[in-house]
Design an enzyme around this catalytic site. Sequence first.
Site, PDB file in Angstrom:
ATOM      1  N   SER A 119      53.980  66.744  68.260  1.00  0.00           N
ATOM      2  CA  SER A 119      52.606  66.325  67.984  1.00  0.00           C
ATOM      3  C   SER A 119      51.945  65.447  69.050  1.00  0.00           C
ATOM      4  CB  SER A 119      52.539  65.605  66.638  1.00  0.00           C
ATOM      5  OG  SER A 119      52.521  66.538  65.593  1.00  0.00           O
ATOM      6  N   SER A 128      49.755  67.386  66.089  1.00  0.00           N
ATOM      7  CA  SER A 128      48.797  66.742  65.215  1.00  0.00           C
ATOM      8  C   SER A 128      47.968  65.642  65.886  1.00  0.00           C
ATOM      9  CB  SER A 128      49.522  66.143  64.012  1.00  0.00           C
ATOM     10  OG  SER A 128      50.385  65.108  64.407  1.00  0.00           O
ATOM     11  N   LYS A 174      45.900  56.633  66.995  1.00  0.00           N
ATOM     12  CA  LYS A 174      45.959  57.713  66.007  1.00  0.00           C
ATOM     13  C   LYS A 174      45.886  57.130  64.595  1.00  0.00           C
ATOM     14  CE  LYS A 174      48.838  61.759  64.852  1.00  0.00           C
ATOM     15  NZ  LYS A 174      50.088  62.484  65.175  1.00  0.00           N
TER      16      LYS A 174
END
Lengths: 484, 98
Positions: free
Chosen positions: A175, A151, A76
């Site tokens: 997330s 997210s 990420k």
Amino acid sequence: MDYFKLDIDQLHSALVSGELTAADLTAQTLAGIRTVDPEIEAFLALNPEAEKTAGARDAQGIDANQALSGIPVAIKDNIVTKGLTTTAASKMLANFVPIYDATVVEKLAAAGAINVGKLNMDEFAMGSSTENSAFKVTKNAWDHRRVPGGSSGGSAAAVASGQVLVALGTDTGGSIRQPAAFNGIVGVKPTYGRVSRWGLIAFGSSLDAIGTLSRSVKDSAHVLNVIAGHDDKDATSADQPVPDFTAKIGQSIKGMKIALPEEYLGEGVDPQIAAAIRAAAEQFRALGATVDTVSLPHTKYAVPAYYIIASSEASSNLQRFDGIRYGFRAKDVQNLTDVYVRSRSEGFGPEVKRRIMLGTFSLSAGFYDAYFKKAAQVRTLITDDFNQIFADYDLIMGPTTPTVAFKIGEKVTDPLTMYMNDILTIPVNLAGLPAASIPAGFVDGMPVGLQLIAKHFDEATIYQAADAFEGQNDYLDQIPGGAR
Amino acid sequence: MISKESVAHVAELARLSFSEAELQQYTAQMDDILTMVEKLEAVDTTGVEPTTQSIHLQNVMRADKAVNDTNTEELFKNVPTHKGTLIQVPAIIDKEED
């Protein structure tokens, strides 16, 4: 490379026997990404060094005792990678090239894993749909008209679409788990402090956790084995022994005590999702566990408490983005205040500004007691609810999300509706507990996530139950269609 | 009900600026969010300690030992404008502030 049919154990055997080289595996993975990702748009950057690193791994030899040796992973984009652009999906950091690796990146590299690239997300991890990225809109692997969640939407979509077997994500209010649920994969948020946050671009420092997204339960355990542990560079990382997270995988769950909170199946939860979770409870019973209905009475206060606490911490953490030392600096500024104000106003997207505003308000003179302190007290009550249940139970189960993945554009203009989507995942972060989302069926062709929550530092029990559940179902054999 | 003036004041504290239209929109959204947050008032928190971290860490200490593991030259790679090892910024005081 067909990642829909393989797992880390199988690839590891092939790498150790020499049937496959890390260089081949990495080249094939990158080729897969180049084929699939133009449609999914999960990656923000590919690592130009990946093939070279894989070649060096082959030359050095695959470590037979390290499951991740030679295995491609993706990361990420709020986790810093030395020499590889790290943007947190923000214009503020569009050209930011870190000069060091996050501890998790260092640990993956030391284990021989190959970082193939960086994944899209909501800007600074603020959002539940990845639509808040400054750069691209990632698609849900099962229906490209729908959001991948957020997210860690890029991480989830990349894994679910078969581009990589595992990816790192981060979870401040859901997330990792929410996008895992939306994409029909396994997402694990470890206990707060289990994994070092050194090199994670901070959002809510008392809530943030780095974890894994993967297709199979055991693949997640392999990755957590590598990234977990105390780190001198993160004073909040826990000085706790790290067990082998694969150890209880395959063990019977007979006699395991599971609690199902009534609040998790209540108002706002799609009845078809509630039905899927009740069916999962029946499966656990059939495997010899007990499942009892319990109550977590403060659940409904978790969203308001979270938005105060997370936004307050974010407003403080994001003060560092001032246009001076690194990151975006506005053009044609007249004085120093102008540098700050214009760089921040032009560099941050609307949701990030909204959170900074809410946090600044909650911490400001005259409002601190009524907002921040009140929320921190409610956080105590939410934690006490969990502690009471865990005095008698090994695990808590429930849905991960109240609905399946929604359409792109459907909620992005309405922050409050978006926030309520996190109602089932947020309490876990407030209490610092470990939790996973695992596939538990489909509603209208879209995946449903089952959430499993354990006591602090008891990830091993989550893996045990999740693996038992996975073994009872054929969700791993179901491959997303995507384009409809 | 939060006023537009209060939102403008918070923006100033946060070093953010908004156009008139943005300010209207942020005021309405902040108002919605604060109305949601006000649900917390219904919870009796008399005598409840606030939680600021969840795993019971206390006073984490380390040896007071100097380490120097950041290379200055590398550190300056991300600085927008600099002269040698000095960061260049626009004038701190402009004419209007005289």
